[in-house]
Write a protein that holds these residues in place. Structure first.
Motif, PDB file in Angstrom:
ATOM      1  N   GLN A  38      19.765 -17.563  12.659  1.00 53.64           N
ATOM      2  CA  GLN A  38      18.871 -16.448  12.318  1.00 53.64           C
ATOM      3  C   GLN A  38      19.492 -15.561  11.247  1.00 53.64           C
ATOM      4  OE1 GLN A  38      17.939 -13.435  15.384  1.00 53.64           O
ATOM      5  NE2 GLN A  38      15.804 -13.577  14.686  1.00 53.64           N
ATOM      6  N   LEU A  39      20.772 -15.227  11.406  1.00 47.74           N
ATOM      7  CA  LEU A  39      21.451 -14.411  10.399  1.00 47.74           C
ATOM      8  C   LEU A  39      21.495 -15.126   9.053  1.00 47.74           C
ATOM      9  CD1 LEU A  39      24.452 -13.021  12.491  1.00 47.74           C
ATOM     10  CD2 LEU A  39      22.383 -11.792  11.786  1.00 47.74           C
ATOM     11  N   ALA A  40      21.751 -16.425   9.086  1.00 48.67           N
ATOM     12  CA  ALA A  40      21.784 -17.198   7.839  1.00 48.67           C
ATOM     13  C   ALA A  40      20.429 -17.168   7.143  1.00 48.67           C
ATOM     14  CB  ALA A  40      22.206 -18.636   8.124  1.00 48.67           C
ATOM     15  N   PHE A  41      19.367 -17.387   7.912  1.00 48.77           N
ATOM     16  CA  PHE A  41      18.025 -17.364   7.329  1.00 48.77           C
ATOM     17  C   PHE A  41      17.688 -15.978   6.778  1.00 48.77           C
ATOM     18  CE2 PHE A  41      16.904 -21.009  10.353  1.00 48.77           C
ATOM     19  CZ  PHE A  41      17.000 -21.961   9.360  1.00 48.77           C
ATOM     20  N   MET A  42      18.105 -14.933   7.470  1.00 48.38           N
ATOM     21  CA  MET A  42      17.828 -13.572   7.007  1.00 48.38           C
ATOM     22  C   MET A  42      18.545 -13.284   5.695  1.00 48.38           C
ATOM     23  SD  MET A  42      17.964 -11.473  10.632  1.00 48.38           S
ATOM     24  CE  MET A  42      17.483  -9.887   9.925  1.00 48.38           C
ATOM     25  N   LEU A  43      19.802 -13.680   5.611  1.00 50.13           N
ATOM     26  CA  LEU A  43      20.563 -13.482   4.379  1.00 50.13           C
ATOM     27  C   LEU A  43      19.940 -14.258   3.220  1.00 50.13           C
ATOM     28  CD1 LEU A  43      24.154 -13.709   5.880  1.00 50.13           C
ATOM     29  CD2 LEU A  43      23.254 -11.725   4.652  1.00 50.13           C
ATOM     30  N   ILE A  44      19.656 -15.535   3.463  1.00 48.34           N
ATOM     31  CA  ILE A  44      19.093 -16.379   2.407  1.00 48.34           C
ATOM     32  C   ILE A  44      17.731 -15.854   1.963  1.00 48.34           C
ATOM     33  CG2 ILE A  44      18.280 -18.704   1.815  1.00 48.34           C
ATOM     34  CD1 ILE A  44      20.332 -19.790   3.838  1.00 48.34           C
ATOM     35  N   SER A  45      16.908 -15.439   2.926  1.00 50.69           N
ATOM     36  CA  SER A  45      15.562 -14.975   2.609  1.00 50.69           C
ATOM     37  C   SER A  45      15.601 -13.719   1.745  1.00 50.69           C
ATOM     38  CB  SER A  45      14.793 -14.703   3.900  1.00 50.69           C
ATOM     39  OG  SER A  45      13.511 -14.192   3.615  1.00 50.69           O
ATOM     40  N   LYS A  46      16.439 -12.761   2.140  1.00 55.60           N
ATOM     41  CA  LYS A  46      16.497 -11.508   1.391  1.00 55.60           C
ATOM     42  C   LYS A  46      17.038 -11.727  -0.010  1.00 55.60           C
ATOM     43  CE  LYS A  46      16.102  -7.078   0.838  1.00 55.60           C
ATOM     44  NZ  LYS A  46      14.740  -6.491   0.698  1.00 55.60           N
ATOM     45  N   ILE A  47      18.068 -12.533  -0.132  1.00 55.70           N
ATOM     46  CA  ILE A  47      18.675 -12.766  -1.442  1.00 55.70           C
ATOM     47  C   ILE A  47      17.746 -13.611  -2.315  1.00 55.70           C
ATOM     48  CG2 ILE A  47      20.622 -13.859  -2.623  1.00 55.70           C
ATOM     49  CD1 ILE A  47      22.347 -12.984  -0.203  1.00 55.70           C
ATOM     50  N   ARG A  48      17.055 -14.568  -1.711  1.00 54.31           N
ATOM     51  CA  ARG A  48      16.074 -15.361  -2.471  1.00 54.31           C
ATOM     52  C   ARG A  48      15.011 -14.461  -3.057  1.00 54.31           C
ATOM     53  NH1 ARG A  48      11.201 -16.686  -3.001  1.00 54.31           N
ATOM     54  NH2 ARG A  48      10.663 -15.190  -1.370  1.00 54.31           N
ATOM     55  N   GLU A  49      14.514 -13.554  -2.237  1.00 57.63           N
ATOM     56  CA  GLU A  49      13.473 -12.629  -2.685  1.00 57.63           C
ATOM     57  C   GLU A  49      13.975 -11.763  -3.846  1.00 57.63           C
ATOM     58  OE1 GLU A  49      11.279  -8.668  -0.899  1.00 57.63           O
ATOM     59  OE2 GLU A  49      11.805 -10.289   0.476  1.00 57.63           O
ATOM     60  N   ASN A  50      15.192 -11.245  -3.734  1.00 61.61           N
ATOM     61  CA  ASN A  50      15.744 -10.398  -4.784  1.00 61.61           C
ATOM     62  C   ASN A  50      15.995 -11.174  -6.074  1.00 61.61           C
ATOM     63  OD1 ASN A  50      15.691  -8.201  -3.093  1.00 61.61           O
ATOM     64  ND2 ASN A  50      17.879  -8.210  -2.642  1.00 61.61           N
ATOM     65  N   ALA A  51      16.536 -12.375  -5.940  1.00 60.18           N
ATOM     66  CA  ALA A  51      16.833 -13.183  -7.128  1.00 60.18           C
ATOM     67  C   ALA A  51      15.558 -13.488  -7.904  1.00 60.18           C
ATOM     68  CB  ALA A  51      17.526 -14.477  -6.722  1.00 60.18           C
ATOM     69  N   ASN A  52      14.499 -13.751  -7.172  1.00 57.85           N
ATOM     70  CA  ASN A  52      13.235 -14.093  -7.819  1.00 57.85           C
ATOM     71  C   ASN A  52      12.529 -12.862  -8.377  1.00 57.85           C
ATOM     72  OD1 ASN A  52       9.944 -14.777  -7.065  1.00 57.85           O
ATOM     73  ND2 ASN A  52      11.069 -16.140  -8.421  1.00 57.85           N
ATOM     74  N   SER A  53      12.451 -11.783  -7.584  1.00 58.05           N
ATOM     75  CA  SER A  53      11.693 -10.605  -8.012  1.00 58.05           C
ATOM     76  C   SER A  53      12.432  -9.759  -9.043  1.00 58.05           C
ATOM     77  CB  SER A  53      11.338  -9.749  -6.800  1.00 58.05           C
ATOM     78  OG  SER A  53      12.502  -9.254  -6.171  1.00 58.05           O
ATOM     79  N   LEU A  54      13.757  -9.644  -8.912  1.00 53.79           N
ATOM     80  CA  LEU A  54      14.520  -8.782  -9.815  1.00 53.79           C
ATOM     81  C   LEU A  54      14.969  -9.496 -11.089  1.00 53.79           C
ATOM     82  CD1 LEU A  54      16.807  -6.926  -7.240  1.00 53.79           C
ATOM     83  CD2 LEU A  54      14.677  -6.114  -8.272  1.00 53.79           C
ATOM     84  N   TYR A  55      15.243 -10.802 -10.976  1.00 53.08           N
ATOM     85  CA  TYR A  55      15.810 -11.517 -12.118  1.00 53.08           C
ATOM     86  C   TYR A  55      14.979 -12.703 -12.596  1.00 53.08           C
ATOM     87  CZ  TYR A  55      19.850  -8.699 -10.935  1.00 53.08           C
ATOM     88  OH  TYR A  55      20.669  -7.646 -10.658  1.00 53.08           O
TER      89      TYR A  55
END
Length: 385
Positions: A329-346
């Motif tokens: 669960q922690l792994a999925f949460m980390l990956i999900s949040k960072i995926r979202e930021n990488a796509n939306s911000l960059y």
């Protein structure tokens, strides 16, 4: 029968290291999809005065010559920390290594491997593994799958013909390291989204960006989790204090807090994920050169890695939680949040996870669950001496 025209010499001192690096750069330039690296960085990695790996390792560089022309190179080395580890974890007593392997043809390849083996045998080693250049944390393994596309940052790239040359010298498969390609332009599958949303409702869990204003403390926390999380893994060698300080200095320029996060449970850091923008895309455009204008492109990418791919070189959850559902669960949460930021911000659309050991069932299950696919495989070989 050995080629009597091949002469192998030690490459010592500043001049020897420069020749060793420049020869490797010549070989890399001839390999399709290889990415030219920054020469000063390559020199630093084999400089005993700069790379803290040498604080616990013995290293000898060799260059092969034919008719006075350099035709190959290899490093033989012993990581003395690795000698203290359990044999079942891939290292252990009597295990030496080779790395930085390049050869013009099979005769040169076999001569170089034989010379590295002889050096290790003289030092009391009874087994050799490789290629590992130089630390397990730098560029381990020989590329055997994925030659048709360029590597991401801090990953090696070898021509396909090295594989039969090494195997022809009596080396067998020890371990495969896998990288996974991920489309980060689209959300994760519904099941993973539900797992993430459940974690977000849990008041005990907090996902937060690293705090670069406290960078030395933060990187120490990350590597402390790493040393614990990976301690039972094949090939694991713990980071020393000097290596932690060195990693902090080298990583800080490429770390974006919104892409590098810690997971806290009841205020205690228990998991992390490190993501690096793929600077290789910039180095491809600049030819690996900083001057006259390469530095401008590199600095701009470091400041705003717009559109670059993203690589996950390291992630981990404290060992005490690894057998629980919380770990995934922690792994999925980390990956999900960072995926979202990488796509939306960059505007990033591609990510790469790895390397992952071929027997790391937990990480492979996570990679499969988010629908990533194996795109590169590296092999570490072994041979008795």
């Amino acid at each position: 029968m050995a080629d009597q025209n091949i002469v192998i010499e030690e490459a010592n001192g500043k001049a020897g290291r420069a020749t060793f690096v420049d020869l490797g750069r010549e070989f890399a330039a001839s390999v399709p999809h290889s990415v030219p690296q920054i020469r000063s960085e390559q020199l630093e990695l084999i400089d005993p005065g700069k790379n803290p790996f040498f604080g616990h390792a013995s290293v000898q560089l060799f260059i092969a010559y034919r008719a006075g022309k350099p035709v190959g190179r290899i490093a033989a080395h012993i990581d003395h920390l690795a000698l203290e580890l359990p044999v079942e974890q891939g290292m252990g007593p009597g295990t030496g290594m080779f790395g930085y392997f390049d050869a013009e043809d099979e005769a040169v390849a076999h001569a170089l491997l034989a010379r590295a083996e002889a050096w290790l045998r003289d030092k009391g080693m009874t087994r050799v593994i490789g290629p590992i250049s130089l630390s397990i944390w730098e560029e381990p393994g020989l590329l055997v799958k994925g030659h048709d596309h360029s590597p991401m940052i801090m990953m090696g790239h070898d021509p396909a013909h090295y594989q039969p040359w090494i195997e022809g010298a009596g080396y067998g498969h020890a371990k495969s390291l896998l990288t996974y390609d991920l489309d980060i332009s689209r959300p994760f599958p519904p099941l993973i989204q539900r797992i993430v949303q459940s974690g977000e409702r849990n008041e005990r869990i907090r996902i937060r960006p690293v705090d670069k204003s406290r960078w030395p403390e933060e990187i120490r926390q990350v590597l402390a989790i790493l040393n614990d999380a990976w301690s039972d893994n094949w090939g694991f060698v713990p980071f020393t204090e000097d290596e932690i300080a060195y990693a902090a200095k080298k990583l800080k320029p490429v770390i974006k807090p919104e892409l590098n996060m810690l997971a806290e449970l009841d205020g205690r850091p228990v998991a992390f994920m490190v993501v690096l923008p793929d600077i290789n895309e910039v180095l491809t455009r600049t030819g690996g050169k900083l001057f006259p204008f390469g530095w401008f492109h590199l600095l701009r990418a470091l400041g705003n890695p717009k559109g670059l791919g993203m690589r996950v070189p390291l992630m981990g959850v404290l060992k005490e939680f690894q057998s629980s559902r919380l770990a995934s669960q922690l792994a999925f949460m980390l990956i999900s949040k960072i995926r979202e930021n990488a796509n939306s911000l960059y505007g990033s659309t591609r990510g790469e996870i790895g390397w992952i050991l071929d027997d790391n069932k937990g990480m492979i299950a996570i990679a499969d669950a988010i629908e990533s696919k194996i795109n590169r495989e590296y092999v570490i070989y072994e041979k008795p001496l």
